[in-house]
Design a protein around this motif. Structure first.
Motif, mmCIF file in Angstrom:
data_model
loop_
_atom_site.group_PDB
_atom_site.id
_atom_site.type_symbol
_atom_site.label_atom_id
_atom_site.label_comp_id
_atom_site.label_asym_id
_atom_site.label_seq_id
_atom_site.Cartn_x
_atom_site.Cartn_y
_atom_site.Cartn_z
ATOM 1 N N GLY A 98 -30.531 25.360 -15.221
ATOM 2 C CA GLY A 98 -31.812 25.480 -14.403
ATOM 3 C C GLY A 98 -32.690 26.749 -14.376
ATOM 4 N N GLU A 99 -32.468 27.249 -13.141
ATOM 5 C CA GLU A 99 -34.298 28.575 -13.123
ATOM 6 C C GLU A 99 -33.175 29.819 -13.279
ATOM 7 O OE1 GLU A 99 -37.716 27.288 -12.616
ATOM 8 O OE2 GLU A 99 -36.818 24.995 -11.860
ATOM 9 N N ASP A 100 -32.667 29.933 -13.157
ATOM 10 C CA ASP A 100 -32.005 31.112 -13.140
ATOM 11 C C ASP A 100 -31.511 32.264 -14.913
ATOM 12 O OD1 ASP A 100 -30.512 33.080 -13.903
ATOM 13 O OD2 ASP A 100 -28.997 32.992 -11.857
ATOM 14 N N HIS A 101 -32.260 32.647 -15.156
ATOM 15 C CA HIS A 101 -33.476 32.750 -16.348
ATOM 16 C C HIS A 101 -31.609 33.214 -17.235
ATOM 17 C CE1 HIS A 101 -37.083 33.706 -15.727
ATOM 18 N NE2 HIS A 101 -37.158 32.978 -17.101
ATOM 19 N N SER A 102 -30.384 33.773 -16.079
ATOM 20 C CA SER A 102 -29.253 34.179 -16.766
ATOM 21 C C SER A 102 -27.962 33.318 -16.713
ATOM 22 C CB SER A 102 -28.583 35.371 -15.537
ATOM 23 O OG SER A 102 -28.286 34.850 -14.700
ATOM 24 N N LEU A 103 -28.494 31.766 -16.723
ATOM 25 C CA LEU A 103 -27.130 30.792 -16.673
ATOM 26 C C LEU A 103 -26.842 30.568 -18.512
ATOM 27 C CD1 LEU A 103 -27.897 28.609 -13.661
ATOM 28 C CD2 LEU A 103 -25.829 29.942 -14.006
ATOM 29 N N ALA A 104 -27.757 30.132 -18.650
ATOM 30 C CA ALA A 104 -27.352 29.936 -20.353
ATOM 31 C C ALA A 104 -27.172 30.871 -20.960
ATOM 32 C CB ALA A 104 -28.646 29.721 -20.563
ATOM 33 N N GLN A 105 -27.014 32.038 -20.183
ATOM 34 C CA GLN A 105 -26.887 34.175 -21.632
ATOM 35 C C GLN A 105 -25.230 33.522 -20.650
ATOM 36 O OE1 GLN A 105 -26.580 35.514 -24.057
ATOM 37 N NE2 GLN A 105 -28.438 35.939 -23.279
ATOM 38 N N LEU A 106 -24.862 33.466 -19.810
ATOM 39 C CA LEU A 106 -23.447 33.459 -18.672
ATOM 40 C C LEU A 106 -22.485 32.282 -19.379
ATOM 41 C CD1 LEU A 106 -22.615 35.839 -16.440
ATOM 42 C CD2 LEU A 106 -23.282 33.660 -14.120
ATOM 43 N N PHE A 107 -23.486 30.915 -19.312
ATOM 44 C CA PHE A 107 -22.443 29.898 -19.882
ATOM 45 C C PHE A 107 -21.867 30.157 -21.728
ATOM 46 C CE2 PHE A 107 -22.712 25.804 -17.821
ATOM 47 C CZ PHE A 107 -22.858 26.738 -16.347
ATOM 48 N N TYR A 108 -22.778 31.165 -22.539
ATOM 49 C CA TYR A 108 -22.923 31.342 -23.012
ATOM 50 C C TYR A 108 -21.551 32.378 -23.713
ATOM 51 C CZ TYR A 108 -23.780 33.385 -28.371
ATOM 52 O OH TYR A 108 -23.702 33.801 -29.575
ATOM 53 N N GLN A 109 -21.547 33.713 -22.417
ATOM 54 C CA GLN A 109 -20.986 34.462 -23.132
ATOM 55 C C GLN A 109 -19.382 33.758 -22.178
ATOM 56 O OE1 GLN A 109 -21.376 36.950 -24.665
ATOM 57 N NE2 GLN A 109 -23.739 36.733 -24.371
ATOM 58 N N ALA A 110 -19.730 32.175 -21.703
ATOM 59 C CA ALA A 110 -18.355 32.538 -20.832
ATOM 60 C C ALA A 110 -17.629 31.668 -22.247
ATOM 61 C CB ALA A 110 -18.487 31.564 -19.956
ATOM 62 N N GLN A 111 -18.744 30.700 -23.206
ATOM 63 C CA GLN A 111 -17.937 29.466 -24.183
ATOM 64 C C GLN A 111 -16.673 31.171 -25.147
ATOM 65 O OE1 GLN A 111 -16.624 26.448 -23.649
ATOM 66 N NE2 GLN A 111 -18.351 26.013 -24.789
ATOM 67 N N LEU A 112 -17.721 31.787 -25.447
ATOM 68 C CA LEU A 112 -17.483 32.864 -26.582
ATOM 69 C C LEU A 112 -16.271 33.350 -25.933
ATOM 70 C CD1 LEU A 112 -18.902 33.273 -29.130
ATOM 71 C CD2 LEU A 112 -19.985 31.948 -27.392
ATOM 72 N N ASP A 113 -15.981 34.423 -24.863
ATOM 73 C CA ASP A 113 -15.302 35.218 -23.701
ATOM 74 C C ASP A 113 -13.556 34.191 -24.129
ATOM 75 O OD1 ASP A 113 -13.027 36.367 -22.155
ATOM 76 O OD2 ASP A 113 -14.555 35.652 -20.117
ATOM 77 N N TYR A 114 -13.505 32.532 -23.837
ATOM 78 C CA TYR A 114 -12.306 32.067 -24.098
ATOM 79 C C TYR A 114 -12.570 32.006 -26.058
ATOM 80 C CZ TYR A 114 -9.277 27.992 -25.272
ATOM 81 O OH TYR A 114 -8.212 27.376 -25.701
ATOM 82 N N PHE A 115 -13.434 32.102 -26.214
ATOM 83 C CA PHE A 115 -13.183 31.388 -28.515
ATOM 84 C C PHE A 115 -13.208 33.060 -28.595
ATOM 85 C CE2 PHE A 115 -15.193 30.919 -32.109
ATOM 86 C CZ PHE A 115 -14.679 30.215 -32.837
ATOM 87 N N LEU A 116 -13.542 34.333 -28.129
ATOM 88 C CA LEU A 116 -12.669 35.565 -28.789
ATOM 89 C C LEU A 116 -11.121 35.854 -28.622
ATOM 90 C CD1 LEU A 116 -15.992 35.749 -29.850
ATOM 91 C CD2 LEU A 116 -15.700 37.579 -29.162
ATOM 92 N N THR A 117 -10.935 35.432 -26.974
ATOM 93 C CA THR A 117 -9.836 36.152 -26.913
ATOM 94 C C THR A 117 -8.543 34.631 -27.342
ATOM 95 O OG1 THR A 117 -10.997 36.307 -24.467
ATOM 96 C CG2 THR A 117 -7.951 36.193 -25.004
#
Ligand code: NDP
Length: 287
Positions: A156-175
């Motif tokens: 989507g157009e909101d710049h932060s979305l890709a970063q949020l999806f990336y961090q959400a994936q890493l949130d699960y992965f690291l935990t």
């Protein structure tokens, strides 16, 4: 079609990307703070720029693969950027990402944000994908080139979305990885080798995805029927894991964080609801 592109940041990830772009026939200009990291890539066909300005001047499309967004400011702070598309594939917070979009816009450049979802050796291989967000027309203009490093998933157009999806994936992965370590550590306190426990843990890991559909249904509906595994029952187990960790001398920080979620779920009167109701604790008061 051969497209000129510039790639700044030659850690393991940047190097893997340059190799894939070269193999696909693109003309790649590179710059890295530690210049020697470009040596092998230059031998393989990349062009070394002597300064960040020269690197940016070489292509309209400028990719960044850096530790964080602060590195982008360090490198591009004094660089003329008007008319450039900067695709920043570096990790950072959504806030820093939005600030960067404004910072680049003031300089006449467009930001497309990327989050690479595979480790460096798998860049551009089957199954590799990259989250993107930012102006759709700008993303689409470069989509074919970007597909070289992995399937582009535009969010989507909101710049932060890709970063949020990336961090959400890493949130699960690291935990999850920390959970794996803690779980094995518990068994090893009895002098048992990790290998003896591994088949059981593998079973456990494989079963996690079974819970996803129900979790998604509960979180999207806001209803958490607790017929099977409720917060009271799971919370008692969370207490036992903290007890087992403390009595064996393990660091109990991780299970205590989980225990705290369950305790707060019970305090909020949700003991008889499914463990998925812990989302109401996690999401905080503002959401
Ligand atoms: P590294 O941290 O190894 O490399 C980072 C690059 O950033 C290097 O080129 C480094 O330069 C440069 N850099 C860092 N700080 C500065 C600074 N202040 N000024 C100038 N240059 C700077 O990271 P990776 O290559 O492993 O990863 C790059 C990005 O990709 C990260 O955001 C990472 O989270 C993400 N990512 C990485 C994955 C992986 O498997 N490696 C997987 C998925 C995403 P120098 O060489 O001079 O130190």
């Amino acid at each position: 079609m051969s497209t000129p592109l510039t790639l700044i940041g030659l850690g393991p990830m940047g190097q893997a990307m340059v190799r894939k772009f070269l193999a696909a026939g693109h003309r790649v200009t590179v710059w890295n703070r530690t210049a020697s990291r470009a040596d092998a890539l230059v031998e393989q066909g990349a062009t070394r720029a002597d300064t960040p300005q020269a690197a940016v001047d070489a292509s309209r499309l400028v990719l960044l693969s850096l530790t964080d967004y602060a590195a982008m400011h360090d490198i591009l702070g004094d660089v003329e950027l008007a008319g450039k598309t900067v695709v920043n594939l570096s990790s950072d917070t959504p806030d820093q990402t939005l600030k960067a979009a404004a910072w680049l816009a003031e300089r006449g450049a467009e930001l497309v944000v990327g989050g690479v979802m595979v480790p460096a050796p798998l860049v551009g291989e089957e199954g590799a994908y990259v989250f993107y967000s930012g102006p759709k027309d700008v993303f689409e203009a470069h989509e074919d080139v970007l597909a070289v490093i992995g399937r582009p998933d535009y969010l989507g157009e909101d710049h932060s979305l890709a970063q949020l999806f990336y961090q959400a994936q890493l949130d699960y992965f690291l935990t999850a990885l920390a959970g794996v370590l803690h779980s094995i550590a518990l068994v090893k306190t009895a002098g048992v080798p990790a290998a003896k426990f591994a088949p059981y843990l593998r079973d456990n890991l494989n079963s996690i995805s079974m819970y996803l559909d129900e979790t998604v249904r509960h979180l999207d509906s806001g209803e958490y029927p607790g017929d099977a595994a409720n917060i009271l029952m799971m919370g008692a187990t969370a207490d036992h894991i903290v007890g087992a960790s403390e009595s064996t001398g393990l660091d109990a920080g991780l299970p205590k964080a989980v225990q705290s979620l369950y305790r707060r779920g019970i305090e909020a009167g949700r003991g008889r609801e499914s463990w998925t109701a812990l989302y109401e604790v996690i999401k905080g008061k503002e959401n």
